[in-house]
Design a protein around this motif. Structure first.
Motif, PDB file in Angstrom:
ATOM      1  N   GLU A 166       0.830  -1.213   0.000  1.00 55.30           N
ATOM      2  CA  GLU A 166       0.000   0.000   0.000  1.00 55.30           C
ATOM      3  C   GLU A 166       0.862   1.258   0.000  1.00 55.30           C
ATOM      4  O   GLU A 166       0.467   2.296  -0.523  1.00 55.30           O
ATOM      5  CB  GLU A 166      -0.980  -0.004   1.173  1.00 55.30           C
ATOM      6  CG  GLU A 166      -0.348  -0.086   2.524  1.00 55.30           C
ATOM      7  CD  GLU A 166      -1.369  -0.428   3.609  1.00 55.30           C
ATOM      8  OE1 GLU A 166      -2.583  -0.343   3.355  1.00 55.30           O
ATOM      9  OE2 GLU A 166      -0.939  -0.783   4.711  1.00 55.30           O
ATOM     10  N   SER A 167       2.065   1.138   0.541  1.00 56.09           N
ATOM     11  CA  SER A 167       2.949   2.314   0.561  1.00 56.09           C
ATOM     12  C   SER A 167       3.437   2.682  -0.837  1.00 56.09           C
ATOM     13  O   SER A 167       3.931   3.781  -1.052  1.00 56.09           O
ATOM     14  CB  SER A 167       4.155   2.033   1.461  1.00 56.09           C
ATOM     15  OG  SER A 167       4.820   0.854   1.035  1.00 56.09           O
ATOM     16  N   GLU A 168       3.274   1.780  -1.795  1.00 63.99           N
ATOM     17  CA  GLU A 168       3.731   2.030  -3.163  1.00 63.99           C
ATOM     18  C   GLU A 168       2.587   2.297  -4.137  1.00 63.99           C
ATOM     19  O   GLU A 168       2.823   2.543  -5.323  1.00 63.99           O
ATOM     20  CB  GLU A 168       4.544   0.833  -3.681  1.00 63.99           C
ATOM     21  CG  GLU A 168       5.682   0.416  -2.774  1.00 63.99           C
ATOM     22  CD  GLU A 168       6.610   1.564  -2.425  1.00 63.99           C
ATOM     23  OE1 GLU A 168       6.875   2.415  -3.299  1.00 63.99           O
ATOM     24  OE2 GLU A 168       7.049   1.625  -1.257  1.00 63.99           O
ATOM     25  N   ILE A 169       1.357   2.238  -3.628  1.00 63.14           N
ATOM     26  CA  ILE A 169       0.218   2.314  -4.536  1.00 63.14           C
ATOM     27  C   ILE A 169       0.134   3.678  -5.209  1.00 63.14           C
ATOM     28  O   ILE A 169      -0.406   3.818  -6.292  1.00 63.14           O
ATOM     29  CB  ILE A 169      -1.074   1.951  -3.781  1.00 63.14           C
ATOM     30  CG1 ILE A 169      -2.086   1.348  -4.755  1.00 63.14           C
ATOM     31  CG2 ILE A 169      -1.650   3.117  -3.031  1.00 63.14           C
ATOM     32  CD1 ILE A 169      -3.209   0.636  -4.043  1.00 63.14           C
ATOM     33  N   LYS A 170       0.719   4.663  -4.574  1.00 60.21           N
ATOM     34  CA  LYS A 170       0.696   6.010  -5.144  1.00 60.21           C
ATOM     35  C   LYS A 170       1.335   6.050  -6.530  1.00 60.21           C
ATOM     36  O   LYS A 170       1.013   6.907  -7.333  1.00 60.21           O
ATOM     37  CB  LYS A 170       1.398   6.997  -4.213  1.00 60.21           C
ATOM     38  CG  LYS A 170       2.828   6.631  -3.888  1.00 60.21           C
ATOM     39  CD  LYS A 170       3.415   7.604  -2.857  1.00 60.21           C
ATOM     40  CE  LYS A 170       4.813   7.226  -2.452  1.00 60.21           C
ATOM     41  NZ  LYS A 170       4.854   6.026  -1.598  1.00 60.21           N
ATOM     42  N   HIS A 171       2.210   5.119  -6.798  1.00 61.55           N
ATOM     43  CA  HIS A 171       2.856   5.094  -8.113  1.00 61.55           C
ATOM     44  C   HIS A 171       1.904   4.643  -9.217  1.00 61.55           C
ATOM     45  O   HIS A 171       2.180   4.826 -10.389  1.00 61.55           O
ATOM     46  CB  HIS A 171       4.059   4.149  -8.104  1.00 61.55           C
ATOM     47  CG  HIS A 171       5.081   4.503  -7.080  1.00 61.55           C
ATOM     48  ND1 HIS A 171       5.716   5.725  -7.055  1.00 61.55           N
ATOM     49  CD2 HIS A 171       5.575   3.813  -6.027  1.00 61.55           C
ATOM     50  CE1 HIS A 171       6.561   5.764  -6.046  1.00 61.55           C
ATOM     51  NE2 HIS A 171       6.481   4.610  -5.392  1.00 61.55           N
ATOM     52  N   LEU A 172       0.808   4.004  -8.814  1.00 60.10           N
ATOM     53  CA  LEU A 172      -0.080   3.378  -9.793  1.00 60.10           C
ATOM     54  C   LEU A 172      -1.371   4.138 -10.027  1.00 60.10           C
ATOM     55  O   LEU A 172      -2.078   3.871 -10.989  1.00 60.10           O
ATOM     56  CB  LEU A 172      -0.425   1.952  -9.342  1.00 60.10           C
ATOM     57  CG  LEU A 172       0.779   1.027  -9.138  1.00 60.10           C
ATOM     58  CD1 LEU A 172       0.342  -0.286  -8.548  1.00 60.10           C
ATOM     59  CD2 LEU A 172       1.479   0.807 -10.469  1.00 60.10           C
ATOM     60  N   ILE A 173      -1.709   5.060  -9.139  1.00 61.09           N
ATOM     61  CA  ILE A 173      -2.993   5.748  -9.236  1.00 61.09           C
ATOM     62  C   ILE A 173      -2.749   7.244  -9.372  1.00 61.09           C
ATOM     63  O   ILE A 173      -2.077   7.850  -8.536  1.00 61.09           O
ATOM     64  CB  ILE A 173      -3.843   5.478  -7.981  1.00 61.09           C
ATOM     65  CG1 ILE A 173      -4.077   3.982  -7.832  1.00 61.09           C
ATOM     66  CG2 ILE A 173      -5.158   6.231  -8.040  1.00 61.09           C
ATOM     67  CD1 ILE A 173      -4.789   3.603  -6.567  1.00 61.09           C
ATOM     68  N   GLU A 174      -3.311   7.794 -10.429  1.00 59.03           N
ATOM     69  CA  GLU A 174      -3.063   9.214 -10.681  1.00 59.03           C
ATOM     70  C   GLU A 174      -4.093  10.104  -9.998  1.00 59.03           C
ATOM     71  O   GLU A 174      -3.773  11.194  -9.548  1.00 59.03           O
ATOM     72  CB  GLU A 174      -3.037   9.486 -12.190  1.00 59.03           C
ATOM     73  CG  GLU A 174      -1.783   8.891 -12.820  1.00 59.03           C
ATOM     74  CD  GLU A 174      -1.764   9.021 -14.330  1.00 59.03           C
ATOM     75  OE1 GLU A 174      -2.668   9.672 -14.877  1.00 59.03           O
ATOM     76  OE2 GLU A 174      -0.828   8.453 -14.929  1.00 59.03           O
ATOM     77  N   ASP A 175      -5.328   9.627  -9.902  1.00 68.47           N
ATOM     78  CA  ASP A 175      -6.387  10.460  -9.341  1.00 68.47           C
ATOM     79  C   ASP A 175      -6.230  10.557  -7.815  1.00 68.47           C
ATOM     80  O   ASP A 175      -6.238   9.545  -7.128  1.00 68.47           O
ATOM     81  CB  ASP A 175      -7.745   9.857  -9.696  1.00 68.47           C
ATOM     82  CG  ASP A 175      -8.883  10.633  -9.057  1.00 68.47           C
ATOM     83  OD1 ASP A 175      -8.855  11.866  -9.152  1.00 68.47           O
ATOM     84  OD2 ASP A 175      -9.766  10.006  -8.452  1.00 68.47           O
ATOM     85  N   PRO A 176      -6.059  11.770  -7.263  1.00 67.04           N
ATOM     86  CA  PRO A 176      -5.790  11.895  -5.830  1.00 67.04           C
ATOM     87  C   PRO A 176      -6.918  11.366  -4.940  1.00 67.04           C
ATOM     88  O   PRO A 176      -6.660  10.788  -3.891  1.00 67.04           O
ATOM     89  CB  PRO A 176      -5.583  13.398  -5.617  1.00 67.04           C
ATOM     90  CG  PRO A 176      -5.809  14.075  -6.910  1.00 67.04           C
ATOM     91  CD  PRO A 176      -6.044  13.044  -7.971  1.00 67.04           C
ATOM     92  N   GLU A 177      -8.165  11.545  -5.378  1.00 65.80           N
ATOM     93  CA  GLU A 177      -9.281  11.066  -4.552  1.00 65.80           C
ATOM     94  C   GLU A 177      -9.293   9.541  -4.484  1.00 65.80           C
ATOM     95  O   GLU A 177      -9.497   8.943  -3.426  1.00 65.80           O
ATOM     96  CB  GLU A 177     -10.621  11.564  -5.108  1.00 65.80           C
ATOM     97  CG  GLU A 177     -10.908  13.003  -4.720  1.00 65.80           C
ATOM     98  CD  GLU A 177     -12.287  13.447  -5.193  1.00 65.80           C
ATOM     99  OE1 GLU A 177     -13.156  12.579  -5.391  1.00 65.80           O
ATOM    100  OE2 GLU A 177     -12.464  14.658  -5.369  1.00 65.80           O
ATOM    101  N   GLU A 178      -9.077   8.936  -5.650  1.00 66.06           N
ATOM    102  CA  GLU A 178      -9.049   7.475  -5.679  1.00 66.06           C
ATOM    103  C   GLU A 178      -7.871   6.948  -4.852  1.00 66.06           C
ATOM    104  O   GLU A 178      -7.985   5.954  -4.141  1.00 66.06           O
ATOM    105  CB  GLU A 178      -8.946   6.989  -7.130  1.00 66.06           C
ATOM    106  CG  GLU A 178      -9.153   5.491  -7.256  1.00 66.06           C
ATOM    107  CD  GLU A 178      -8.847   4.959  -8.648  1.00 66.06           C
ATOM    108  OE1 GLU A 178      -8.710   5.772  -9.581  1.00 66.06           O
ATOM    109  OE2 GLU A 178      -8.735   3.741  -8.778  1.00 66.06           O
ATOM    110  N   ARG A 179      -6.761   7.666  -4.940  1.00 66.66           N
ATOM    111  CA  ARG A 179      -5.575   7.254  -4.184  1.00 66.66           C
ATOM    112  C   ARG A 179      -5.860   7.284  -2.681  1.00 66.66           C
ATOM    113  O   ARG A 179      -5.526   6.362  -1.944  1.00 66.66           O
ATOM    114  CB  ARG A 179      -4.412   8.173  -4.534  1.00 66.66           C
ATOM    115  CG  ARG A 179      -3.070   7.667  -4.020  1.00 66.66           C
ATOM    116  CD  ARG A 179      -1.932   8.337  -4.758  1.00 66.66           C
ATOM    117  NE  ARG A 179      -1.956   9.780  -4.623  1.00 66.66           N
ATOM    118  CZ  ARG A 179      -1.839  10.632  -5.637  1.00 66.66           C
ATOM    119  NH1 ARG A 179      -1.698  10.209  -6.867  1.00 66.66           N
ATOM    120  NH2 ARG A 179      -1.854  11.925  -5.419  1.00 66.66           N
ATOM    121  N   ALA A 180      -6.515   8.351  -2.235  1.00 70.90           N
ATOM    122  CA  ALA A 180      -6.845   8.464  -0.812  1.00 70.90           C
ATOM    123  C   ALA A 180      -7.752   7.315  -0.380  1.00 70.90           C
ATOM    124  O   ALA A 180      -7.596   6.755   0.705  1.00 70.90           O
ATOM    125  CB  ALA A 180      -7.517   9.810  -0.541  1.00 70.90           C
TER     126      ALA A 180
END
Ligand code: NI
Length: 186
Positions: A166-180
């Protein structure tokens, strides 16, 4: 009440079919649920199945609380206790989304789930509950009910290349809301 230890992937209790509950009113069932609720809230999860706290019985709890509904498509799902649940797809349509699991800590994976399901079971008072669910509500119940059949979400994944920390998921999701949302979803 008490915070219960959560079984982790690999423990046998997570790999077997859980048993039906003969009597929802039995004291051991009634006593268990408050501890499960406290454990789920403490762990910031959306759901918890009895096998996850080492009890191989067909009982799940789940909710999408109002203060988190925006992260999960907007629908509030009341805190629900479901005993001996049965589920059926109401559509062949599947949608892929990120899931996590308190028994698979630290990871997230892309899982295809039915978009529309019907489910039923008994409440903690032994009363029938019957609902239809879509969106995140449908995803949560499919995930939780799988626990009762000894199935964890990685077993539902089409592509294990989409199993990530989960600490790396930010690399895969561009939309900030979806990332949160995915960073907080369990
Ligand atoms: Ni889970």
């Amino acid at each position: 009440m008490a915070i219960l230890k959560i079984a982790r992937m690999g423990h046998p209790v997570l790999r077997v079919r859980a048993e039906e509950i003969d009597d929802p009113m039995a004291p051991e069932v009634q006593r268990l649920v408050p501890h499960m609720l406290e454990t789920m809230v403490d762990a910031d999860g959306l759901g918890l199945a009895a096998p996850q706290i080492y009890v191989s019985k067909r009982l799940v709890i789940f909710s999408i609380p109002a203060d988190r509904a925006d992260e999960f498509g907007g629908e509030v799902v009341p805190m629900s206790v479901l005993i001996n649940p049965v589920i059926e797809p109401l559509s062949d349509e599947m949608v892929t989304g990120w899931e996590g699991c308190l028994s698979v800590p630290g990871l997230r994976g892309q899982v295809a789930r039915h978009t529309h399901v019907g489910y039923r079971g008994l409440s903690l008072k032994g009363k029938p509950i019957e609902r239809e669910a879509k969106g995140w509500h449908a995803r949560v119940v499919q995930h939780e009910f799988d626990h009762l059949d000894g199935i964890l979400y990685p077993q539902r994944m089409d592509n294990l290349g989409e199993l990530v920390f989960e600490s790396e998921i930010k690399h895969l999701i561009e939309d900030p809301e979806e990332r949160a949302a995915v960073e907080r979803a369990d």
